[in-house]
Scaffold this active site. Structure first.
Site, PDB file in Angstrom:
ATOM      1  N   LYS A 192      21.033   1.487 105.238  1.00  0.00           N
ATOM      2  CA  LYS A 192      21.451   0.078 105.275  1.00  0.00           C
ATOM      3  C   LYS A 192      22.973  -0.078 105.275  1.00  0.00           C
ATOM      4  O   LYS A 192      23.691   0.870 104.989  1.00  0.00           O
ATOM      5  CB  LYS A 192      20.850  -0.689 104.093  1.00  0.00           C
ATOM      6  CG  LYS A 192      19.399  -0.401 103.814  1.00  0.00           C
ATOM      7  CD  LYS A 192      18.451  -0.873 104.913  1.00  0.00           C
ATOM      8  CE  LYS A 192      17.043  -0.435 104.548  1.00  0.00           C
ATOM      9  NZ  LYS A 192      16.013  -0.902 105.427  1.00  0.00           N
TER      10      LYS A 192
HETATM   11  C1  LIG Z   1      14.664  -0.976 104.475  1.00  0.00           C
HETATM   12  C2  LIG Z   1      13.942  -2.251 104.506  1.00  0.00           C
HETATM   13  C3  LIG Z   1      13.207  -2.721 103.418  1.00  0.00           C
HETATM   14  C4  LIG Z   1      12.919  -1.920 102.178  1.00  0.00           C
HETATM   15  O1  LIG Z   1      13.909  -1.296 101.598  1.00  0.00           O
HETATM   16  P1  LIG Z   1      13.638  -0.139 100.525  1.00  0.00           P
HETATM   17  O2  LIG Z   1      14.883  -0.167  99.731  1.00  0.00           O
HETATM   18  O3  LIG Z   1      13.460   1.109 101.306  1.00  0.00           O
HETATM   19  O4  LIG Z   1      12.433  -0.525  99.763  1.00  0.00           O
HETATM   20  C5  LIG Z   1      12.621  -3.957 103.494  1.00  0.00           C
HETATM   21  N1  LIG Z   1      12.741  -4.705 104.599  1.00  0.00           N
HETATM   22  C6  LIG Z   1      13.411  -4.294 105.683  1.00  0.00           C
HETATM   23  C7  LIG Z   1      13.495  -5.181 106.852  1.00  0.00           C
HETATM   24  C8  LIG Z   1      14.028  -3.043 105.681  1.00  0.00           C
HETATM   25  O5  LIG Z   1      14.670  -2.620 106.761  1.00  0.00           O
END
Ligand SMILES: *Cc1c(COP(=O)(O)O)cnc(C)c1O
Length: 315
Positions: free
Chosen positions: A100
């Site tokens: 992210k």
């Molecule tokens: C990565 C992601 C999540 C979840 O994130 P985690 O920290 O891995 O639980 C939720 N929604 C979207 C759209 C994502 O890309």
């Protein structure tokens, strides 16, 4: 194998809402039809580099008295109508997983301005202990509340605090890069980019998405464009893999009662667009010189569809 996610923990059944072809986010026009008397929450995802139409979605949610949870995993630092994403719904959730735009390996955060809810979320992530209280003080979570250990560590906090200081600058750079990449293909028939949110300025990014769903590109598969770009020096990637309800977590055995089968869920707009996307990862958007080069390559490759077809036949 037993898969679990936040929906199954609370016994919820997801109902998927199709996307807008422009923003690739939840289509507010299709939201109302998906609401049933059992609907307990609406979860729009601000996907890749766009913001779901919060104004329209919140109006529908308010009319039905259903809370909105904004999934901001792709949208750190994004602004909608002058205010940060995640602050419009009852809860905003942000992921800090390694891919992210704010990343600490793993981790995440929920924001809300409802104190009672904040306290409840705290119990959920801290094995049922209340905020400010320590183990051994006799605090127990309510019996019907399934709590977890979802605590991040101080390491994550330190890493993220540093990133937070630079987030505004980073989002501004992403926003400029996105404009450049969009402008580069503006005159290319049949080729477009994901539209930004109607009231977004600037927007957070997970990746910049190109979409080649015009008739000019009919029959040209993703890998051909990908390879042609690679030959010029840049390989896009990170496009959309599949509609989310095809994902393993949503396709467990029905008789186990763990999860709903995805069967019967149909989001035709999403299905049609999935094979026609190319993505550029947000990390790349931070590098202006690279983005300029990519813009040139994308324009060159996509404005020569005849060359792409020739290349396709050669293979
Ligand atoms: C990565 C992601 C999540 C979840 O994130 P985690 O920290 O891995 O639980 C939720 N929604 C979207 C759209 C994502 O890309």
């Amino acid at each position: 194998m037993l898969f679990k996610n936040s929906l199954s923990y609370v016994g919820a059944i997801p109902v998927f809402v199709d996307i807008e072809p422009t923003t690739l986010c939840m289509d507010p026009a299709k939201l109302e039809a998906a609401i049933t008397p059992k609907t307990r929450a609406i979860i729009p995802v601000h996907v890749y580099g766009s913001t779901a139409d919060l104004e329209k979605i919140l109006a529908i949610a308010d009319k039905h008295g259903i809370p909105v949870i904004e999934d901001c995993a792709h949208s750190h630092g994004g602004i909608w109508n002058g205010r940060g994403v995640g602050s419009w719904g009852k809860v905003g959730s942000f992921s800090f997983q390694q891919s992210k735009s704010m990343a600490s390996g793993e981790g995440g955060i929920c924001i809300t301005n409802d104190k009672e809810l904040a306290d409840k979320i705290y119990l959920l992530k801290h094995i049922g202990y209340a905020r400010g209280l320590k183990q051994g003080q006799g605090i127990r979570a309510p019996e019907d509340l399934l709590c977890h250990n979802y605590r991040a560590t101080a390491f994550q906090a330190v890493i993220l605090s540093e990133q937070l200081k630079k987030l505004k600058e980073r989002v501004a750079a992403y926003w400029d890069s996105a404009k450049l990449l969009a402008a580069a293909v503006e005159d290319v028939p049949g080729f477009r980019s994901q539209a930004p949110g109607r009231l977004s300025d600037p927007q957070g990014y997970y990746s910049f998405q190109y979409i080649f769903d015009g008739e000019q590109f009919h029959g040209i598969p993703k890998n051909i464009i990908d390879e042609a770009c690679a030959a010029e020096g840049f390989r896009p990637g990170n496009g959309t893999h599949e509609a989310v309800y095809h994902q393993a977590l949503f396709n467990l055995r029905k008789e186990k009662g763990q999860y709903r089968f995805a069967e019967g869920d149909s989001c035709p707009v999403c299905e049609a667009i999935v094979p026609k996307t190319l993505g550029i990862a947000h990390q790349v958007l931070a590098e202006r010189k690279t983005v300029e080069k990519i813009a040139e390559i994308m324009h060159k490759v996509t404005s020569n569809v005849d060359e792409l077809r020739k290349y396709m036949k050669m293979k």
